[in-house]
Design a protein around this motif. Structure first.
Motif, PDB file in Angstrom:
ATOM      1  N   THR A 113      -1.609  -3.213  -3.688  1.00  0.00           N
ATOM      2  CA  THR A 113      -1.537  -4.160  -2.293  1.00  0.00           C
ATOM      3  C   THR A 113      -1.260  -5.299  -2.652  1.00  0.00           C
ATOM      4  OG1 THR A 113      -2.966  -2.340  -1.212  1.00  0.00           O
ATOM      5  CG2 THR A 113      -2.378  -4.530  -0.023  1.00  0.00           C
ATOM      6  N   PRO A 158       7.058  -4.555   1.247  1.00  0.00           N
ATOM      7  CA  PRO A 158       5.971  -4.430   2.349  1.00  0.00           C
ATOM      8  C   PRO A 158       6.327  -3.340   3.182  1.00  0.00           C
ATOM      9  CG  PRO A 158       7.715  -6.264   2.886  1.00  0.00           C
ATOM     10  CD  PRO A 158       8.000  -5.427   1.437  1.00  0.00           C
ATOM     11  N   TYR A 159       5.310  -2.635   3.617  1.00  0.00           N
ATOM     12  CA  TYR A 159       5.477  -1.473   4.108  1.00  0.00           C
ATOM     13  C   TYR A 159       4.342  -1.413   5.393  1.00  0.00           C
ATOM     14  CZ  TYR A 159       6.237   3.596   5.383  1.00  0.00           C
ATOM     15  OH  TYR A 159       6.511   4.761   6.140  1.00  0.00           O
ATOM     16  N   GLU A 160       4.547  -0.961   6.736  1.00  0.00           N
ATOM     17  CA  GLU A 160       3.819  -0.877   7.631  1.00  0.00           C
ATOM     18  C   GLU A 160       2.416  -0.050   7.441  1.00  0.00           C
ATOM     19  OE1 GLU A 160       6.055   0.324  11.188  1.00  0.00           O
ATOM     20  OE2 GLU A 160       6.289   2.634  10.185  1.00  0.00           O
ATOM     21  N   ASN A 161       2.622   1.003   6.687  1.00  0.00           N
ATOM     22  CA  ASN A 161       1.268   1.933   6.432  1.00  0.00           C
ATOM     23  C   ASN A 161       0.908   1.051   4.997  1.00  0.00           C
ATOM     24  OD1 ASN A 161      -0.566   3.557   5.683  1.00  0.00           O
ATOM     25  ND2 ASN A 161       0.701   5.493   5.854  1.00  0.00           N
ATOM     26  N   LEU A 162      -0.275   0.531   5.179  1.00  0.00           N
ATOM     27  CA  LEU A 162      -0.837  -0.216   4.032  1.00  0.00           C
ATOM     28  C   LEU A 162      -1.486   1.062   2.890  1.00  0.00           C
ATOM     29  CD1 LEU A 162      -2.593  -3.144   5.567  1.00  0.00           C
ATOM     30  CD2 LEU A 162      -0.199  -3.036   4.672  1.00  0.00           C
ATOM     31  N   GLN A 166      -1.276  10.278   3.842  1.00  0.00           N
ATOM     32  CA  GLN A 166      -0.697   9.178   4.557  1.00  0.00           C
ATOM     33  C   GLN A 166       0.913   9.424   4.864  1.00  0.00           C
ATOM     34  OE1 GLN A 166      -1.999   6.402   5.194  1.00  0.00           O
ATOM     35  NE2 GLN A 166      -4.217   6.776   4.660  1.00  0.00           N
TER      36      GLN A 166
END
Length: 469
Positions: free
Chosen positions: A271, A383-387, A415
């Protein structure tokens, strides 16, 4: 298969492997798993602490690993092992320790070492603080915490130490070691000694060296050693162990000639931005080597609670992340007992939880097949909205091809992945294939990726740049 020579390393840890004459029994299994190199920790005569990295005599094989006193002198069992490794296509790499010796070795060359003011315990002579100040009068320390009746300030050969940047009172001091001083007037003697040792190793048949704590030695010194060795054998490689080194310590190695450095991807949470940023910055020095665990870390099988799927993915990720790859003995069997460089006697593997040798073989074959896996490349962390999901692209350094890894970081929950058009990431004007370690390859017709990834599951995609091929 891609033609580049793969750097896929198996760490044969001596305290587990036993006497060198028994090491041959490991060779065929190592080769069958697809490894190309064997890396061996120090096997030189140890000092009083019994640490593999506390070397008392570089030219003597430690009695624990030798068959006889003559073998200690001649290294015949090791020479035979190297020959047998070469016969089945495996190269051999030795750990070299240049920045320090065992404190027991100081009497041989007392002028080769750094001397500093050291605060030590009067009863056991254990050092508790090292001071960089030259004059005793400039030194200050907490005398309430270290009362003079119990602690003494002495000017002695300095042991190496490290300070925790988060807590400066947390200081690790290796009292069994003595730091070498790579400065005049004794530098020519030191250089001659280590060149003699390096040539000795090459004459034994060694194909490469892992330079322990390489960042602690000036890059100019390494440059001289590496150039010397490559005159003896142009094919010899040098791998810098750089874990724990800061930015400046890495940069000073830039023009020293190392073929590989070590990266810190083992500690990435998938992350934070630091890992990819560091990869891109340090790639200017040399390609790197990844690992899922080492002799200095806890066993992953113990950390994960025995998750076989985690063990497989972390090996795949290390393979994906960088050009080089290393795995220690026992990883393939889910060993849980941490390795120790302090060796009183030979140790056993301990509890093993599973067998992933077939998975390791498949991943090593997979790495050899795809050029992007065999190249340091350039990494793009999207970057991705679902961390809970990692989107990581790796592009070949010559833009030959690119790979995309989509990974569910969550070990316990599925996920959702929803990418409207994968071509926004894999943007060559070429077909895109979904691939896996079982050698399956499926051309995509639908470029929208919508799926629920199970815990710790991943997807891989590959795109060849047809404009260059």
């Amino acid at each position: 298969m891609y033609e580049k020579n793969p750097i896929i390393i198996y760490n044969l840890f001596p305290p587990l492997a036993g006497k060198i004459s028994k090491w041959e029994q490991n060779l065929h299994q190592i080769a069958e798993m697809g490894f190309t190199w064997i890396y061996i920790n120090p096997i030189n005569q140890r000092g009083y602490s019994n640490s593999l990295y506390s070397i008392k005599n570089y030219f003597l094989l430690d009695s624990a690993f030798a068959d006889s006193k003559n073998d200690q002198q001649e290294w015949n069992s090791f020479i035979e092992f190297v020959r047998n490794a070469h016969k089945i296509g495996l190269k051999v790499m030795l750990d070299i320790v240049i920045n320090h010796t065992a404190v027991d070795a100081v009497s041989e060359h007392p002028n080769w070492y750094k001397y500093k003011w050291v605060l030590r315990n009067r009863s056991n002579l254990h050092p508790v603080r090292i001071f960089e100040e030259i004059l005793k009068s400039e030194i200050n320390y907490d005398k309430n915490r270290f009362p003079p009746e119990n602690f003494e300030l002495v000017y002695i050969v300095a042991p190496p130490y490290a300070i925790n940047p988060v807590n400066t009172n947390d200081i690790q001091i290796w009292g069994d070691l003595a730091e070498i001083n790579f400065n005049e007037p004794y530098l020519p003697e030191i250089l001659e000694f280590f060149k003699k040792y390096l040539k000795f190793c090459i004459d034994l048949g060694v194909d490469g060296f892992r330079a322990d704590a390489a960042y602690q030695v000036p890059g100019t010194i390494w440059k001289e050693f590496i150039e010397f060795c490559k005159e003896v054998n142009p094919e010899v490689i040098f791998w810098a162990e750089t874990l724990g080194g800061n930015y400046e310590q890495h940069v000073q190695l830039m023009n020293s000639g190392f073929d590989f450095i070590t990266n810190s991807s083992k500690w990435w949470d998938f992350t934070a931005s630091w890992c990819v940023e560091q990869h891109e910055e340090y790639a200017k020095i040399a390609p790197s080597i990844s690992f899922p665990e080492t002799h200095d870390t806890p066993r992953l099988a113990a950390e994960s609670g025995g998750r076989k799927d985690v063990q497989v993915f972390r090996y795949l990720f290390a393979s994906f992340f960088s050009e080089g790859l290393m795995m220690p003995i026992g990883y393939e069997l889910g060993a849980t007992e941490r390795l120790s460089v302090i060796m009183e006697d030979f140790t056993q593997m301990g509890q093993t939880l599973f067998d992933i040798r077939r998975d390791i073989q498949k991943i090593n074959t997979f790495k050899k097949k795809y050029p992007g896996m065999m190249d340091e490349g350039k990494l793009y962390h999207y970057p991705y909205e679902n961390l809970g999901v990692l989107i990581l692209k790796k592009e070949h350094s010559q833009k030959h091809s690119q790979l995309l890894l989509i990974y569910n970081k969550d070990w316990h929950n599925a996920q959702k992945v929803d990418l409207p058009d994968i071509r926004e990431i894999l943007s060559y004007q070429s077909p895109i294939f979904q691939i896996d370690i079982k050698n399956n390859q499926k051309r995509l017709d639908n470029f929208k990726i919508t799926t629920w990834l199970p815990p710790n599951h991943f997807l891989l995609y590959y795109q060849l740049n047809q404009d260059l091929n």
